[in-house]
Scaffold this motif. Structure first.
Motif, PDB file in Angstrom:
ATOM      1  N   TYR A 155       8.643 -75.791 -18.381  1.00  0.00           N
ATOM      2  CA  TYR A 155       9.474 -76.629 -17.528  1.00  0.00           C
ATOM      3  C   TYR A 155       9.910 -77.914 -18.215  1.00  0.00           C
ATOM      4  N   ASN A 156       9.169 -78.331 -19.245  1.00  0.00           N
ATOM      5  CA  ASN A 156       9.600 -79.557 -19.922  1.00  0.00           C
ATOM      6  C   ASN A 156      10.343 -79.306 -21.231  1.00  0.00           C
ATOM      7  N   GLN A 206       4.696 -83.386 -11.963  1.00  0.00           N
ATOM      8  CA  GLN A 206       5.921 -84.003 -11.462  1.00  0.00           C
ATOM      9  C   GLN A 206       6.093 -83.522 -10.026  1.00  0.00           C
ATOM     10  N   GLU A 227      11.349 -76.899  -4.564  1.00  0.00           N
ATOM     11  CA  GLU A 227      10.640 -76.554  -5.786  1.00  0.00           C
ATOM     12  C   GLU A 227       9.153 -76.876  -5.656  1.00  0.00           C
ATOM     13  N   LYS A 271       0.960 -68.852 -10.274  1.00  0.00           N
ATOM     14  CA  LYS A 271       0.325 -69.265  -9.009  1.00  0.00           C
ATOM     15  C   LYS A 271      -1.070 -68.698  -8.820  1.00  0.00           C
ATOM     16  N   GLN A 313       0.756 -75.149 -18.932  1.00  0.00           N
ATOM     17  CA  GLN A 313       1.352 -75.371 -17.619  1.00  0.00           C
ATOM     18  C   GLN A 313       0.830 -74.392 -16.595  1.00  0.00           C
ATOM     19  N   ASN A 370       0.607 -79.869 -15.373  1.00  0.00           N
ATOM     20  CA  ASN A 370       0.493 -79.917 -16.822  1.00  0.00           C
ATOM     21  C   ASN A 370      -0.926 -80.306 -17.181  1.00  0.00           C
ATOM     22  N   THR A 413      13.795 -71.812  -8.716  1.00  0.00           N
ATOM     23  CA  THR A 413      13.316 -72.862  -7.820  1.00  0.00           C
ATOM     24  C   THR A 413      13.087 -74.163  -8.570  1.00  0.00           C
ATOM     25  N   GLU A 414      13.559 -74.238  -9.803  1.00  0.00           N
ATOM     26  CA  GLU A 414      13.343 -75.477 -10.552  1.00  0.00           C
ATOM     27  C   GLU A 414      14.291 -76.586 -10.101  1.00  0.00           C
ATOM     28  N   VAL A 415      14.167 -77.722 -10.733  1.00  0.00           N
ATOM     29  CA  VAL A 415      14.927 -78.877 -10.275  1.00  0.00           C
ATOM     30  C   VAL A 415      16.313 -78.934 -10.906  1.00  0.00           C
ATOM     31  N   THR A 460       4.877 -78.289 -10.954  1.00  0.00           N
ATOM     32  CA  THR A 460       4.130 -77.602 -12.008  1.00  0.00           C
ATOM     33  C   THR A 460       3.061 -78.550 -12.524  1.00  0.00           C
ATOM     34  N   GLU A 487      11.197 -67.555 -10.600  1.00  0.00           N
ATOM     35  CA  GLU A 487      10.490 -68.828 -10.736  1.00  0.00           C
ATOM     36  C   GLU A 487      11.461 -69.945 -11.147  1.00  0.00           C
ATOM     37  N   ARG A 544       1.685 -73.099 -12.831  1.00  0.00           N
ATOM     38  CA  ARG A 544       2.680 -73.131 -11.754  1.00  0.00           C
ATOM     39  C   ARG A 544       1.990 -73.042 -10.413  1.00  0.00           C
TER      40      ARG A 544
END
Lengths: 899, 415
Positions: free
Chosen positions: A328-329, B310, B366, B190, B412, B371, A363-365, B369, A360, B414
């Motif tokens: 995600y980053n 975040q 959303e 998840k 990460q 970290n 649904t991210e930003v 996630t 997946e 989720r």
């Protein structure tokens, strides 16, 4: 006490003060002053006024001071060329210094002084340095040649430096070799034609030896140079590959990628059955994967290249799907590239995993990323048929989230899925319709309208839905307008009774109130189609659509092959050949993959086709480009015409005609206009098309000896075509055709006066032509032709005029005179007008005539796609087929039909 | 080749420029600034930017953009690799790489850059050689500010067959240390199952040995290393045939080897995270609970655990209580950070509490996630083990040491 003190300027007479310090006797003070000068220079201050003072400090034993002065010289010599000459002497002296470091430094700096006057003085020292005993000096001098070439190419050639440089490729020191290669490559780039780096097996061997021992940067130069070589056979290719493979384990990613380039290119020459080929494939995967654990910038370049590699040889990375999963980053540019590759690697085996990931991501930003992820789901559905159902349900789930942009993207891709799998997932339409109001992006609206139009018969309130869009018709983007027009026409054809009003409305909106030519034209086409022949309209508009192709935005195979040769370069980042973006096209040579030349004769010819090129492509599959507009045009107008190209039409007429005549008639007869025949078949196209038809029908007629003679009186007459557009003939428009009526040829002309004055005194003349066609009577226009008047004339022709072979054979050049001027045009006449009706000939007679034709008059060519029936060639005997008309004695023989 | 280099700070000032060929006007950076503006965050500036006459290739490190200008077709990786090398060199020279430090040492910076490239061609990028050419600033020299920082000797190593090592090295204590450091990159879904996991490993060395030592390093289980990149000093042939590392080391610190253990080999995941983050529609409160625990640690302690996440934009604030460590939540950036420290398997650390959400807003689309950062000393999670280190060519007996460490890379979870 750091260097920042050099930047502090408190006093106003700064330059003056520095000048004083530079001329100081104390060495330390001098050095400090030079440092201050350099510091000012680096922040962009102009300290060029100090040039003479700084140059004075050059004659020193202090290496640091020397370097600083050199630094200054390089920066300002250009602006002070006269002063710079003062420095020459010191350079020449330094080039003789016992310390190789000084020699190298001097030759290095010299090259950086971009002043023409100085370069001449540099040749001698440079020549010496190129032959210096110390390799460090030689390698520096090699680069200097490239610098000098940049300043004055002619000088470098005249002085023979290029040859010296070529000799350095065989130098004993690998670093010198690498630099010589680098310098030559750079010079070669500005001289694409000159064969500077003519590689042969010996020099290749030298390069490969140097490759193992030189620095990482040198390895990049050498590898890039190797990639330009074409091995003579697969054995040589393999041996080079074997020696390049260890570079894949290098820590420098640029070395790795350059090695990948060489291997990808030379692999092309290896036979796939070879064990080594498989080994090589296996060896390529790990280094590519490793590139992805590097810094994001490196990842980006690597990913762009992997994108190419995956398209060329998907087998390399097919098991490595997971490394392309997005974190995600990751920076956005990495995310988007990874996504692209994920789709390319998607297959039945891994689709479940991929879909879970994509869901997946959705649904991210990050909006851009989410959109692309949704689109990716659609592409998966199209690519992997087994997953389509899963994809559709995933998309439906996403639509349920009601996130605006997700819904819109989903609808766009569902449209594509419908086009790939028609009549399979239409049950979801109801869900889609629920979201109609939330769509605000043109693409999504257009997609939704397409769906409604396409499945109008299954949507009860389709007319209401479309009508709701119609209200703000003029505020919509063109894409939506075009789509709406098509959709309503489809709806009308499906449910004619209740939607007549709607279709009227949209047609008038499109044709009368719009400024957009595309929209207007499409409106007219539909209008005329509908008013001329609704059944035909149905066939055209509701025609079966070609399926969209599985693999979207694939790079075209030839381009891909070219790009493979550019792996690791900017071209590979942009996915464009360098010719498309390199400044001024300078130094662009098209590269191509080497053909496979096996030393051991292999007979499997189909295997030699470039691998990876999709060969089994279905002809009716069109790729989906982003361009919806183009697509839909294609779609709605049915599959593209597969007739003969129109290029055979007369040269002078062709293009002008289309515009002149075609548009005229388009614009001329407005709304009620039921397009005349020349609307449906554009004039220019009519001629060759007729020709084709004539050949077909005429031929079978001719050979159909059993059927009666004389029935040809009603022979085919082509519709009139515009021969001379009004705009080219001061208002006189001539259209016409040729006919043959019971033994006589005539030219049917239609003269229209589109000028404002009366036309009189018409006359016509033909140029000499292949069959001696000539007017049998003068052109008779009885009354003066008043403005906007049209007359029809039939001009009898005979074939007794003088003969000259024309190109093409049936070309006729005509001059028409009236009281205004003389106009010239040319046209093609159908050959069948020359054929006599009593062509029946006794078998003996035919053969006799046949033999009478001198051999040199016999020409053979093949007529393709000519619909001949089985009877056609029968009488021709062993000469296959023949046809003689009254013109046969003119010894022009035209038909020679193959069996 | 590389034309020019511009250093640009995060506020968009060009604070240093260096041209290796003719001068390219600063205005070329305007294209870069445009791209910078378009990208919301500094990390998202695309690394390759075309302009009408040039191409700008940039890397972003230590809050500085290093922008290289090129004019002809040059391998972009070559440029980017070089820029990284510049950053590394600055760091090597000055300890840190930052705007003030670069400005403070501008003369050295210029001299170094001048030595690194000649006419855009790399010249000397090995820090060993550079340091011989241009001496790094030392406290003594900055105080006295007298002696020159330019060496007056030809760097001897540059021409030998081992260009990475200078000759005549002398130490009183001869020592060679090797650190095996592995980073786990993983994405956990998840339900706690691993989506992808891979290990990026490196062996960093610090070798201070007199003369020209020839070292060999062998492993207990070299077959783990099937995807490796070596320092140029390693003899590739011997690795291919015998699976041992044989090399004449550079002097000082260097990276001997980096390797990659891919997802296909089963990667042990040393920690797990239990999470329960729930938003309810209508309610303005959400529940938040996470617990961290050890999984496959081979009996070692997990330390330095930091959990960051975040949170969605809709989260206004969080009121949480940790069972150990400290936590912060920044309501502006929505970044939750929990510094856990060591994990005690008997008493698992947890963070519980509520989130206050924007009133009336629907629940966020959303999911956050999580970290994870952590360290495990004395363990290489891939199982890689060094067997022995031998030295040839010199007579003395060196002091040898080897250290293992496992860290979280991009780890990460989720939710």
């Amino acid at each position: 006490m750091t260097d920042s003190k050099y930047f502090t300027t408190t006093k106003k007479g700064e330059i003056f003060e520095l000048k004083a310090e530079l001329n100081s006797d104390k060495k330390e003070k001098k050095k400090e002053a030079v440092k201050k000068v350099i510091a000012s220079m680096t922040v962009g201050k102009d300290v060029s006024a100090l040039f003479p003072d700084v140059v004075n400090c050059m004659q020193t034993d202090n290496l640091e001071l020397k370097k600083l002065v050199y630094l200054y010289l390089m920066n300002y010599a250009k602006s002070q060329p006269d002063m710079a000459i003062m420095a020459v002497n010191t350079f020449v002296k330094d080039c003789e210094d016992p310390n190789p470091l000084i020699r190298a430094l001097a030759v290095r700096t010299m090259g950086c002084i971009r002043v023409d006057k100085i370069t001449e003085y540099l040749c001698e020292p440079l020549r010496k340095c190129l032959k210096d005993e110390d390799p460090y000096v030689r390698k520096t001098a090699a680069v200097c040649v490239a610098k000098l070439h940049d300043i004055n190419a002619q000088l470098v050639e005249d002085q023979g430096f290029l040859d010296t440089l070529k000799d350095l490729i065989s130098d004993s020191n690998p670093m010198v070799v690498a630099n010589a290669v680098a310098a030559l490559s750079e010079i070669a780039e500005s001289h694409p034609s000159s064969n500077l780096l003519d590689l042969n097996p010996q020099s290749i061997n030298k390069l490969l030896t140097a490759l193992n021992e030189c620095t990482e940067w040198g390895q990049i130069f050498i590898l890039d140079c190797l990639a330009n070589y074409t091995p003579k056979d697969d054995r040589e290719a393999q041996s080079i590959c074997e020696r390049v493979t260890p570079r894949l384990s290098h820590a420098n990613s640029a070395v790795v990628l350059s090695a990948v380039k060489v291997l990808m290119k030379f692999m092309e020459m290896l036979s796939k059955d070879l064990d080594y080929y498989g080994t090589l494939l296996k060896k390529l995967a790990p280094p590519l994967v490793t590139l992805l654990s590097a810094e994001p910038e490196l990842q980006y370049v690597a990913l762009r290249n992997i994108n190419l590699i995956v398209q060329k040889r998907p087998e390399i990375l097919k098991h490595e799907m997971k490394v392309f999963f997005v974190k995600y980053n990751d920076p956005i540019y990495v995310k988007l590239e990874k996504l692209d590759i994920m789709i390319r690697l998607a297959s039945q085996a891994n689709i479940a995993q991929v879909l879970a990931e994509l869901k997946e991501y959705a649904t991210e930003v990050d909006v851009d990323f989410v959109r692309k992820a949704v689109r990716a789901i659609g592409r998966c559905a199209i690519k992997v048929e087994q997953s389509a159902e899963r994809c559709v349900s995933t998309l439906l789930d996403l639509i349920q989230t009601k996130v605006n942009y997700v819904v819109q993207e989903a609808i766009v891709v569902i449209k594509d899925i419908f086009r790939k799998y028609p009549n399979k997932y239409e049950s979801v339409i109801a869900t889609l319709c629920e979201n109609l109001d939330s769509l605000d992006e043109p693409e999504a609206r257009a997609a939704m309208i397409w769906i409604v139009g396409e499945y109008a018969e299954r949507i009860d309130n389709a007319d209401e839905l479309l009508e709701s869009f119609l209200e703000g018709f003029h505020d919509e983007s063109t894409q939506v307008q075009l789509q709406l027009l098509t959709a309503i026409v489809k709806l009308f054809l499906k449910k004619p009774t209740e939607t007549q009003e709607l279709v009227q409305q949209v047609l008038s909106l499109a044709t009368q109130d719009s400024d957009n030519p595309d929209l207007r034209d499409r409106g007219y086409i539909y209008w005329r189609l509908l008013s001329t022949d609704p059944v035909a309209a149905k066939e055209v508009v509701l025609a079966e659509k070609p399926l969209i192709s599985e693999e979207t935005d694939l790079i075209e195979p030839t381009l891909l092959d070219e790009l493979i040769c550019y792996i690791g370069t900017l071209a590979s980042v942009y996915h464009k050949p360098p010719s498309a973006f390199v400044e001024g096209g300078r130094g662009v040579v098209h590269k191509s993959l080497p053909p496979r030349t096996a030393s051991n004769e292999s007979t499997e010819s189909p295997e030699t086709a470039p691998a990876g090129a999709p060969s089994g492509e279905q002809p009716d599959v069109i790729p989906t480009q982003g361009d919806l507009l183009g697509d839909l045009l294609n779609l709605d107008l049915g599959p593209p015409v597969s007739g003969p190209p129109l290029a055979t039409s007369s040269v002078q007429m062709g293009a002008v005609d289309l515009l002149g005549g075609g548009l005229d008639s388009l614009m001329g007869d407005e709304p009620e206009g039921i397009g005349g025949p020349n609307f449906v078949a554009p004039p220019a196209a009519a001629v060759p098309a007729n020709l084709g038809a004539t050949m077909g029908s005429g031929l079978s007629d001719l050979f159909d000896l059993t059927s009666g003679v004389g029935t040809l009186s009603g022979s085919y007459v082509a519709p009139k075509a515009v021969w001379l557009p009004a705009m080219k003939a001061k208002g006189l428009e001539i259209s016409g055709t040729f006919t043959r009526q019971v033994g006589s040829i005539s030219m049917d002309l239609q003269l229209t006066n589109k000028a404002l004055q009366v036309m009189t005194d018409f006359a016509i003349q033909f140029n000499r032509n292949s069959f001696g066609l000539a007017p049998a009577a003068p052109l008779q226009v009885h009354a003066p032709l008043s403005p906007n008047q049209t007359v029809e004339i039939s001009l009898p022709l005979n074939t007794v005029g003088s003969v000259m072979k024309m190109e093409p054979l049936n070309n006729l050049q005509v001059a028409v005179k009236n009281n205004i001027d003389v106009f010239y045009f040319s046209t093609l006449y159908p050959l069948h007008i020359l054929f006599v009706e009593d062509g029946k000939m006794d078998r003996q007679m035919f053969l006799a005539t046949w033999k009478d034709i001198p051999n040199e008059n016999e020409a053979q060519f093949q007529i393709r796609d000519c619909p001949l029936n089985a009877e056609a060639g029968r009488p021709g005997g062993n000469k296959n087929a023949g046809s003689t008309g009254e013109w046969a004695h003119k010894a022009l023989f035209i038909l020679f039909a193959p069996r | 080749m590389i034309h020019s280099l511009f250093l640009i700070n995060s506020s968009g000032d060009i604070f240093l420029e260096k041209h290796w060929k003719s001068v390219v006007s600063r205005s070329v950076c305007d294209y870069f600034f445009e791209a910078q503006e378009r990208a919301t965050e500094a990390e998202n500036v695309p690394p390759v930017i075309p302009t009408p006459h040039h191409y700008l290739l940039s890397v972003y490190r230590h809050k500085i953009f290093f922008v290289a200008v090129i004019q002809t077709e040059v391998p972009p990786l070559f440029v980017i690799e070089f820029l990284h090398r510049v950053v590394d060199t600055f760091q090597d020279y000055f300890g840190v790489c930052s705007e003030p430090v670069i400005k403070d040492n501008v003369v050295v910076v210029y001299e170094v850059l001048e030595e690194m490239l000649d006419n855009g061609f790399p010249l000397a990028t090995e820090s060993n050689i550079l340091k011989e050419l241009i001496k790094p600033p030392t406290i003594l020299r900055t105080v006295v500010n007298r002696s020159t920082n330019v060496g007056d000797q030809l760097p001897t190593g540059q021409l030998s067959v081992v260009p990475w090592r200078r000759t005549g090295v002398k130490y009183t204590n001869n020592e060679a240390y090797f650190d095996v450091i592995e980073e786990i990159d993983a994405i956990i879904d998840k339900s706690g199952s691993t989506i992808t996991a891979e290990i990026q490993g490196v062996i960093d060395a610090c070798v201070k040995l007199t003369g020209m030592p020839d070292l060999t390093l062998s492993f207990m289980n070299p077959r783990l290393l099937d995807d490796v990149s070596f320092h140029p000093c390693v003899r590739f042939k011997r690795w291919e045939s015998e699976r041992i590392l044989s090399f004449i080391p550079p002097d000082g610190n260097f990276r001997l080897l980096s390797y990659h253990v891919s997802a296909q080999n089963l990667v042990a995941i040393p920690v797990y995270v239990k999470h329960n983050i729930s938003f309810r529609d209508s309610s303005s409160l959400g529940r938040f609970e996470i617990t961290v625990g050890p999984k496959q640690t081979m009996g070692k302690t997990i330390e330095g655990v930091i959990v960051t996440s975040q949170m969605p934009k809709g989260v206004l604030n969080m009121s949480l209580t940790p069972s150990q460590g400290t936590h912060t939540f920044d309501p502006v950036t929505k970044m939750l950070s929990w510094d856990v420290g060591k994990i005690n398997p008997q008493k698992l650390p947890s963070l519980k509490g509520t989130m206050s959400l924007q009133a009336g807003a629907s629940k966020p689309d959303e999911n956050p996630t999580i970290n994870l950062h952590f360290k495990i000393q004395q363990l290489a999670i891939s199982g890689l083990k060094v067997n022995r280190l031998d030295m040839y060519g010199e007579k003395y007996k060196p002091f040898k040491g080897i250290k293992y460490m496992t860290k979280a890379g991009k780890f990460q979870v989720r939710t």
